[in-house]
Design a protein around this motif. Structure first.
Motif, PDB file in Angstrom:
ATOM      1  N   UNK A 228      32.478  42.485  48.870  1.00 51.12           N
ATOM      2  CA  UNK A 228      31.228  41.112  47.791  1.00 51.12           C
ATOM      3  C   UNK A 228      31.094  41.917  46.354  1.00 51.12           C
ATOM      4  N   UNK A 229      30.933  43.170  46.567  1.00 48.78           N
ATOM      5  CA  UNK A 229      30.408  44.241  45.401  1.00 48.78           C
ATOM      6  C   UNK A 229      31.254  44.334  44.293  1.00 48.78           C
ATOM      7  N   UNK A 230      33.006  44.756  44.793  1.00 50.79           N
ATOM      8  CA  UNK A 230      34.055  45.279  44.514  1.00 50.79           C
ATOM      9  C   UNK A 230      34.740  43.572  44.193  1.00 50.79           C
ATOM     10  N   UNK A 231      34.464  42.409  44.340  1.00 52.41           N
ATOM     11  CA  UNK A 231      36.033  41.343  44.067  1.00 52.41           C
ATOM     12  C   UNK A 231      34.579  40.483  43.378  1.00 52.41           C
ATOM     13  N   UNK A 232      33.588  40.894  43.209  1.00 63.11           N
ATOM     14  CA  UNK A 232      32.753  40.239  42.366  1.00 63.11           C
ATOM     15  C   UNK A 232      32.794  40.954  40.250  1.00 63.11           C
ATOM     16  N   UNK A 233      32.444  42.483  41.020  1.00 60.85           N
ATOM     17  CA  UNK A 233      32.713  43.100  39.605  1.00 60.85           C
ATOM     18  C   UNK A 233      34.105  43.437  38.922  1.00 60.85           C
ATOM     19  N   UNK A 234      35.215  43.665  39.795  1.00 60.96           N
ATOM     20  CA  UNK A 234      36.546  44.032  39.890  1.00 60.96           C
ATOM     21  C   UNK A 234      37.322  43.905  40.502  1.00 60.96           C
ATOM     22  N   UNK A 235      37.371  42.079  40.028  1.00 61.01           N
ATOM     23  CA  UNK A 235      39.032  41.675  41.509  1.00 61.01           C
ATOM     24  C   UNK A 235      40.274  42.113  40.733  1.00 61.01           C
ATOM     25  N   UNK A 236      41.052  42.402  42.015  1.00 65.42           N
ATOM     26  CA  UNK A 236      42.086  42.918  42.204  1.00 65.42           C
ATOM     27  C   UNK A 236      43.114  41.781  41.412  1.00 65.42           C
ATOM     28  N   UNK A 237      42.902  40.691  42.263  1.00 64.37           N
ATOM     29  CA  UNK A 237      44.351  39.603  41.129  1.00 64.37           C
ATOM     30  C   UNK A 237      43.352  38.343  40.524  1.00 64.37           C
ATOM     31  N   UNK A 238      44.618  38.400  39.471  1.00 67.94           N
ATOM     32  CA  UNK A 238      44.343  37.644  38.264  1.00 67.94           C
ATOM     33  C   UNK A 238      43.673  36.385  38.776  1.00 67.94           C
ATOM     34  N   UNK A 239      44.241  35.725  39.915  1.00 65.01           N
ATOM     35  CA  UNK A 239      43.974  34.225  40.330  1.00 65.01           C
ATOM     36  C   UNK A 239      42.042  34.417  40.583  1.00 65.01           C
ATOM     37  N   UNK A 240      41.252  35.507  40.856  1.00 69.80           N
ATOM     38  CA  UNK A 240      40.118  35.720  41.132  1.00 69.80           C
ATOM     39  C   UNK A 240      39.725  36.049  40.305  1.00 69.80           C
ATOM     40  N   UNK A 241      39.916  36.573  39.105  1.00 70.10           N
ATOM     41  CA  UNK A 241      39.199  37.036  37.976  1.00 70.10           C
ATOM     42  C   UNK A 241      39.037  35.751  37.744  1.00 70.10           C
ATOM     43  N   UNK A 242      40.192  35.030  37.136  1.00 69.62           N
ATOM     44  CA  UNK A 242      39.958  33.223  36.587  1.00 69.62           C
ATOM     45  C   UNK A 242      38.991  32.495  36.894  1.00 69.62           C
ATOM     46  N   UNK A 243      39.350  32.281  38.154  1.00 69.24           N
ATOM     47  CA  UNK A 243      38.040  30.938  38.997  1.00 69.24           C
ATOM     48  C   UNK A 243      36.676  31.827  38.324  1.00 69.24           C
ATOM     49  N   UNK A 244      36.541  33.454  38.886  1.00 66.95           N
ATOM     50  CA  UNK A 244      34.984  33.990  38.735  1.00 66.95           C
ATOM     51  C   UNK A 244      34.804  33.364  36.987  1.00 66.95           C
ATOM     52  N   UNK A 245      35.208  34.053  36.098  1.00 67.57           N
ATOM     53  CA  UNK A 245      34.699  33.368  34.834  1.00 67.57           C
ATOM     54  C   UNK A 245      34.900  32.534  34.812  1.00 67.57           C
ATOM     55  N   UNK A 246      35.146  30.843  35.324  1.00 67.24           N
ATOM     56  CA  UNK A 246      34.942  30.031  34.903  1.00 67.24           C
ATOM     57  C   UNK A 246      36.347  28.898  33.994  1.00 67.24           C
ATOM     58  N   UNK A 247      37.291  29.993  34.597  1.00 69.35           N
ATOM     59  CA  UNK A 247      38.647  29.269  33.554  1.00 69.35           C
ATOM     60  C   UNK A 247      39.141  28.315  34.893  1.00 69.35           C
ATOM     61  N   UNK A 248      39.067  28.289  35.608  1.00 70.01           N
ATOM     62  CA  UNK A 248      39.669  27.235  36.771  1.00 70.01           C
ATOM     63  C   UNK A 248      38.010  27.010  37.564  1.00 70.01           C
ATOM     64  N   UNK A 249      38.900  25.704  38.555  1.00 68.85           N
ATOM     65  CA  UNK A 249      37.656  25.723  39.749  1.00 68.85           C
ATOM     66  C   UNK A 249      36.628  24.644  38.966  1.00 68.85           C
TER      67      UNK A 249
END
Length: 249
Positions: A228-249
């Protein structure tokens, strides 16, 4: 130690619509795994595969392996599976029975009717979910009379009374107030270790608070799975980053 669960190359169709695409994912034993992603991305569909609730859905077809420990549960007795893989739903669903009978319902269906054993399990599980002191003098009263947060904790106690290896939780706090939500989150953290927990949540902050591992789903695909800590702080996938930063979803 509780057993873990995993799926391998899991595909699922509702009629002609494919809802899950080639999912391979593990829920480590004694840990909390959170499933996140936008609505309709397959999180709850996957969760229902783990104790074969999709068996009841007309037109549903599943391919792939579903493992409890090393055992493929695809062809096992479904009632035995659900004793080992408990479920807590989005909205509290106490049975129209007394608090005592709610907790002991599964045990009695197994033919376990010894009063001393039932009494011990009721007190132990209600204590574990932080409900014993609130209801110890009301065990004969209906579970339907409890508040939302109390009712959800009763449902968790009912699942735990069967001593399952795995507890599945489908957005268990979405219908609860903030105080009750906090109590359920504390409970999730408390029971991990002795139980494997898989939780679906739309609340990303909740995922960071309670889970060890997080899986991000999008359009029926597993996009990323990591601590969890890794996925939220340093996601590997752009789609993950976009979701976590509110760009979609």
């Amino acid at each position: 130690m509780a057993l873990g669960m995993s799926v391998e190359n899991l595909n699922l169709w509702y009629g002609d619509h494919q809802a899950l695409h080639d999912i391979t994912l593990g829920a480590p034993e004694g840990k909390v795994t959170a499933l996140i992603g936008p609505s309709g991305c397959g999180k709850s569909t996957l969760l229902r595969c783990l104790n074969r609730m999709n068996d009841r859905v007309q037109g549903c077809r599943v391919e792939g392996r579903i493992l409890l420990g090393e055992e493929d549960v695809t062809d096992c007795d479904v009632y035995s599976l659900r004793r080992r893989v408990g479920m807590v739903f989005q909205r509290p669903n106490p049975f129209p029975l007394s608090i005592y009978d709610n907790v002991t319902y599964g045990m009695r269906r197994q033919g376990r009717n010894k009063r001393s054993e039932l009494d011990e399990v009721v007190e132990r599980t209600l204590t574990e979910v932080g409900l014993w002191d609130e209801v110890r003098d009301k065990l004969s009263e209906s579970g339907l009379a409890l508040s939302g947060g109390q009712a959800q904790r009763l449902c968790i106690a009912r699942a735990m009374a069967m001593d399952p290896d795995v507890i599945l939780m489908d957005e268990p706090t979405s219908a609860l107030d903030p105080i009750s939500t906090g109590m359920v989150e504390e409970l999730v953290t408390k029971i991990s270790g002795t139980h494997t927990v898989v939780i679906v949540t739309h609340n990303m902050q909740q995922a960071t608070r309670v889970s060890d591992m997080t899986a991000f789903f999008y359009l029926g695909e597993l996009v990323e799975y990591a601590p969890t800590a890794q996925l939220f702080s340093a996601p590997r996938e752009k789609r993950t980053e976009d979701y976590l930063t509110g760009r979609f979803g």
